[in-house]
Scaffold this motif. Sequence first.
Motif, PDB file in Angstrom:
ATOM      1  N   HIS A   1       0.823  -1.204   0.000  1.00  0.00           N
ATOM      2  CA  HIS A   1       0.000   0.000   0.000  1.00  0.00           C
ATOM      3  C   HIS A   1       0.866   1.267   0.000  1.00  0.00           C
ATOM      4  O   HIS A   1       0.635   2.189  -0.784  1.00  0.00           O
ATOM      5  N   GLU A   2       1.880   1.294   0.862  1.00  0.00           N
ATOM      6  CA  GLU A   2       2.728   2.490   0.958  1.00  0.00           C
ATOM      7  C   GLU A   2       3.551   2.687  -0.314  1.00  0.00           C
ATOM      8  O   GLU A   2       3.723   3.815  -0.779  1.00  0.00           O
TER       9      GLU A   2
ATOM     10  N   ALA B   1       2.681   1.758  -3.218  1.00  0.00           N
ATOM     11  CA  ALA B   1       1.732   2.204  -4.238  1.00  0.00           C
ATOM     12  C   ALA B   1       1.546   3.722  -4.186  1.00  0.00           C
ATOM     13  O   ALA B   1       1.547   4.394  -5.220  1.00  0.00           O
ATOM     14  N   HIS B   2       1.422   4.297  -2.972  1.00  0.00           N
ATOM     15  CA  HIS B   2       1.312   5.755  -2.847  1.00  0.00           C
ATOM     16  C   HIS B   2       2.482   6.436  -3.561  1.00  0.00           C
ATOM     17  O   HIS B   2       2.310   7.437  -4.246  1.00  0.00           O
TER      18      HIS B   2
ATOM     19  N   HIS C   1       1.477  10.253  -5.472  1.00  0.00           N
ATOM     20  CA  HIS C   1       0.435  10.946  -4.705  1.00  0.00           C
ATOM     21  C   HIS C   1       0.961  12.184  -3.984  1.00  0.00           C
ATOM     22  O   HIS C   1       0.241  13.162  -3.820  1.00  0.00           O
TER      23      HIS C   1
ATOM     24  N   HIS D   1      -6.874   8.864  -3.137  1.00  0.00           N
ATOM     25  CA  HIS D   1      -5.527   8.307  -3.059  1.00  0.00           C
ATOM     26  C   HIS D   1      -5.506   7.000  -2.274  1.00  0.00           C
ATOM     27  O   HIS D   1      -4.781   6.072  -2.613  1.00  0.00           O
ATOM     28  N   GLU D   2      -6.299   6.946  -1.214  1.00  0.00           N
ATOM     29  CA  GLU D   2      -6.355   5.722  -0.408  1.00  0.00           C
ATOM     30  C   GLU D   2      -6.911   4.552  -1.223  1.00  0.00           C
ATOM     31  O   GLU D   2      -6.359   3.452  -1.215  1.00  0.00           O
TER      32      GLU D   2
ATOM     33  N   GLU E   1      -6.918   4.252  -4.393  1.00  0.00           N
ATOM     34  CA  GLU E   1      -5.969   3.929  -5.452  1.00  0.00           C
ATOM     35  C   GLU E   1      -4.811   3.105  -4.890  1.00  0.00           C
ATOM     36  O   GLU E   1      -4.391   2.111  -5.489  1.00  0.00           O
ATOM     37  N   ALA E   2      -4.294   3.519  -3.722  1.00  0.00           N
ATOM     38  CA  ALA E   2      -3.173   2.789  -3.102  1.00  0.00           C
ATOM     39  C   ALA E   2      -3.621   1.391  -2.664  1.00  0.00           C
ATOM     40  O   ALA E   2      -2.849   0.437  -2.736  1.00  0.00           O
ATOM     41  N   ASP E   3      -4.877   1.258  -2.228  1.00  0.00           N
ATOM     42  CA  ASP E   3      -5.394  -0.067  -1.867  1.00  0.00           C
ATOM     43  C   ASP E   3      -5.406  -0.981  -3.092  1.00  0.00           C
ATOM     44  O   ASP E   3      -4.923  -2.110  -3.049  1.00  0.00           O
TER      45      ASP E   3
ATOM     46  N   GLY F   1      -1.764  -1.555  -4.341  1.00  0.00           N
ATOM     47  CA  GLY F   1      -1.025  -2.316  -3.330  1.00  0.00           C
ATOM     48  C   GLY F   1      -1.409  -3.784  -3.338  1.00  0.00           C
ATOM     49  O   GLY F   1      -0.547  -4.665  -3.225  1.00  0.00           O
TER      50      GLY F   1
ATOM     51  N   HIS G   1      -4.920   6.748   7.524  1.00  0.00           N
ATOM     52  CA  HIS G   1      -5.550   5.649   6.782  1.00  0.00           C
ATOM     53  C   HIS G   1      -6.806   5.169   7.490  1.00  0.00           C
ATOM     54  O   HIS G   1      -6.813   4.081   8.053  1.00  0.00           O
TER      55      HIS G   1
END
Length: 268
Positions: free
Chosen positions: A136-137, A139-140, A145, A198-199, A201-203, A206, A243
């Motif tokens: 997840h991190e 991915a950010h 982001h 953004h969350e 998207e990162a989920d 990730g 988060h």
Amino acid sequence: MNRIKPFFIGLTAALLIACSMVPITGRQQINLLPQQTMLSMSLQQYDQFLKENRLSTDKEKARMVKRVGGNIQKAVERYFAENNMSEALASYAWEFNLVESEEINAWCMPGGKVVVYTGILPLTRDETGLAVVMGHEIAHAVAHHGNERMSQGLIAQMGGMALATALETKPQATQQLWMAAYGLGAQYGLMLPYSRLHENEADRMGLIFMTMAGYDPRTAVDFWARMAAQKGGASPPEFLSTHPSDKNRIRNIQALLPEAMAHYTGPE
Ligand SMILES: [Zn+2]
């Protein structure tokens, strides 16, 4: 008319550079800050952080962080290579560190500097749980982001006098720049509501990266449920304040699982 044209072309080119596409989701984003600026700011902050904090002396856990990080790094590189985007990772110098801290937190800075706090390990529980957080991190970071958030800030700052002056001197072109920025912004509202986007998207990214790295993405549901249970504490952990873990998020992750599972090659 003729004098406006070269400026127009120049501006369009600048916008094309500033406009990029988020991997996997395909969303268009505006990143106004040069990658080099992001990297040098990131490195400076990262070095400072390592000076002020202590690396974990738990060799086994520190090795686990490096192993999971390395596996996800390889998955990201493979995904980017398969989609002709490897250049975007060229300036990355990946590092995965476990830092001694009670804080429940983890992050990845632009350029691939990843830090996991020992405080989050009881919640991640095992290697796969750790892959949820690190995927997840990371991915950010690879979705830029941070740059996007800063660009939104810049655009917000430009909103007053400077923009009014620019509008007077270069009306058509400036308006286009403005619309490109705000047209995107207006869709989601400016600044704060972006974090939800953004969350999500990162989920999504990730989950795919962790799966490509060989981890079972279905464990993400359990991890976020454990985070949600943690919410009741006196001081909410850092990771939770950035988060928020709620039913929506867990539902969303469940909906994203089939896409991630398509990359899964492990046991049922
Ligand atoms: Zn996040």
